[in-house]
Design an enzyme around this catalytic site. Sequence first.
Site, PDB file in Angstrom:
ATOM      1  N   LEU A   1      29.290 -76.980  31.893  1.00  0.00           N
ATOM      2  CA  LEU A   1      30.321 -76.011  32.279  1.00  0.00           C
ATOM      3  C   LEU A   1      31.664 -76.320  31.634  1.00  0.00           C
ATOM      4  O   LEU A   1      32.435 -75.418  31.314  1.00  0.00           O
ATOM      5  CB  LEU A   1      30.486 -75.986  33.804  1.00  0.00           C
ATOM      6  N   GLY A   2      31.961 -77.605  31.483  1.00  0.00           N
ATOM      7  CA  GLY A   2      33.248 -77.985  30.900  1.00  0.00           C
ATOM      8  C   GLY A   2      33.374 -79.488  30.835  1.00  0.00           C
ATOM      9  O   GLY A   2      32.547 -80.238  31.374  1.00  0.00           O
TER      10      GLY A   2
ATOM     11  N   PHE B   1      38.304 -86.879  32.432  1.00  0.00           N
ATOM     12  CA  PHE B   1      37.560 -87.596  33.474  1.00  0.00           C
ATOM     13  C   PHE B   1      36.071 -87.686  33.146  1.00  0.00           C
ATOM     14  O   PHE B   1      35.377 -88.602  33.579  1.00  0.00           O
ATOM     15  CB  PHE B   1      37.728 -86.881  34.818  1.00  0.00           C
TER      16      PHE B   1
ATOM     17  N   LYS C   1      32.468 -84.875  32.447  1.00  0.00           N
ATOM     18  CA  LYS C   1      31.885 -83.557  32.217  1.00  0.00           C
ATOM     19  C   LYS C   1      31.420 -82.930  33.533  1.00  0.00           C
ATOM     20  O   LYS C   1      31.112 -83.628  34.487  1.00  0.00           O
ATOM     21  CB  LYS C   1      30.706 -83.667  31.249  1.00  0.00           C
TER      22      LYS C   1
ATOM     23  N   ASP D   1      61.150 -49.315  65.345  1.00  0.00           N
ATOM     24  CA  ASP D   1      62.500 -48.782  65.588  1.00  0.00           C
ATOM     25  C   ASP D   1      62.516 -47.266  65.400  1.00  0.00           C
ATOM     26  O   ASP D   1      63.383 -46.718  64.722  1.00  0.00           O
ATOM     27  CB  ASP D   1      63.507 -49.456  64.653  1.00  0.00           C
TER      28      ASP D   1
ATOM     29  N   ASP E   1      64.343 -46.360  57.392  1.00  0.00           N
ATOM     30  CA  ASP E   1      64.652 -47.708  57.866  1.00  0.00           C
ATOM     31  C   ASP E   1      63.408 -48.585  57.954  1.00  0.00           C
ATOM     32  O   ASP E   1      63.125 -49.201  58.972  1.00  0.00           O
ATOM     33  CB  ASP E   1      65.336 -47.654  59.239  1.00  0.00           C
TER      34      ASP E   1
END
Length: 539
Positions: free
Chosen positions: A47-48, A52, A54, A377, A395
């Site tokens: 995946l990537g 650190f 894989k 209100d 308002d």
Amino acid sequence: MDYQGNNLRDFLENNGHVVLQRVNNYNLRSFTEKEIDHITNGYSNLLGKGAFGKVYKGALDGQCLVAVKKYKDGMRKEEFAKEVIVHCQINHKNVVRLLGCCTEENTLMIVMEFVCNGNLSNILHCSNANGHVPFPLDKRLDIAIELAEVLSCMHSMYSPVLHGDIKPANILLDENLVPKLSDFGIARLLSTNETQQTRNIVGSIGYLDPLFIQTGLLTPKSDVYSFGVVLVEMITRKKVADGNVNLIQNFTKSLKRGKAVRKMFDEEIVYGKKKIIVLEDIAKLAVDCLRLEDILRPEMVEVADKLRKCRKDLELRRMGEKTGPSILLMSPGKNGAIGTRPGQVLSWAQRVKIALSAAQGIEFLHHKTESCIIHSDIKSSNILLFDNDVAKIGDLRVSKNQPGYLDDILLDCVLPSNNGYQYHAPECRETGEFSREDDMYSFGVVLLELITGRISGYSQNRLMIGAMPVLSGDEVQVQQYVDPRLRGKYPPKAAAKMAAIASRCMQRKADSRPSMSIVVTDLRSLLLPESTPSKLWHW
């Protein structure tokens, strides 16, 4: 495989002892290296990768998709143990769920839920043959709000968690583009009011807090700074570091020059003046997060609150672009408000049209927006008149939700002022809590004003409010209170019916009041010709 097996428990206790002093709960599944090999099908789907190690895609028990993070250095046991222990403390829908880990000799791996839509960096900066992936402003706001909320949650835990590496690449997106925070490799656990000082400054260039770089002190405000950088990326769709261009420096300078910052907004989300105003509010919030003095940066709970207000503001501004609802968002009424036109007497037909269009505006707020919007209100001075006797609700001031109405949007109102007290329902006066039922009561008072021609608080109106139980549909009784300036030019049955609608809106028990959709239907019937009109009646 087992849950919290002896090997895993021993590993965490032996290598994460510093962190374990502050936590007492972890419940993880223990995997062997052989099991991980089976889960990832021999590490076949990468995946990537990063500094650190894989990340591989796999299937747990042949069904549940997972992501397996395999560390390059199998000897950094203490750092690995800290990451696992910190990560498993956070049980939140916007944090990637940690399922277990492998701690065999020289083999350190983490098993997490698989998040299918890549990361925020991909959707912001990657493109295909057709250009960037469509990414509307409301979806960007949703993502930013959820990220701010989960960081606020982490910072407010009994042992606060600092992520330390907030960036788009660490923000994963599921199939509905719901964000999930990942990569707790440099996250820290703090004791209350503690800071973390280190000589080893680890993080991502462009996202690191300058104060952390200078002092080595990691605090919750360090995450706030990084979040501010991400926020700038989200509204500009520009990379924080792109060659020699310094995005944050350029953005901050542009905001100081006022409208110059508009040129930096992503073209996809700047269409329309209403979006520009919201984007400028987001830009100001981002720059607040990026202040060099950390004491001037907001807390994440404040950031989340301001972003929610921006989203509500965007929703309210969009209402002005839709046809149908009578809601004023920008400019004052061309013909003033009810009760502000001295010397001019409204005909009965005008009063019915005003009542109906005002009711349709409130109906839109209550029933036709994504979240119910409580005006809080409703009074004659906030119902503005335009050409053809079209009334619009004015308002609209966005406020945060109050306890008890967390699923609704509440509009800002200060209660009770001397000129607004009479408009609020008894339960609202007692508790100060606003609701749809209070809006209904207030609209009932406005209907009385249209019938009597007098503003709430006058003795005539107070008398009529007290007499409401006997006025429900009684033509003779109602005629005593109809505005004498009409000189009898009104259909008695219609006047009695409007009085009955007002009476139902002003029932003392909140749950006895009708919805605004029912009121709209009833008021619409008043536009139909009367079967037995008064001799003096004419439209």
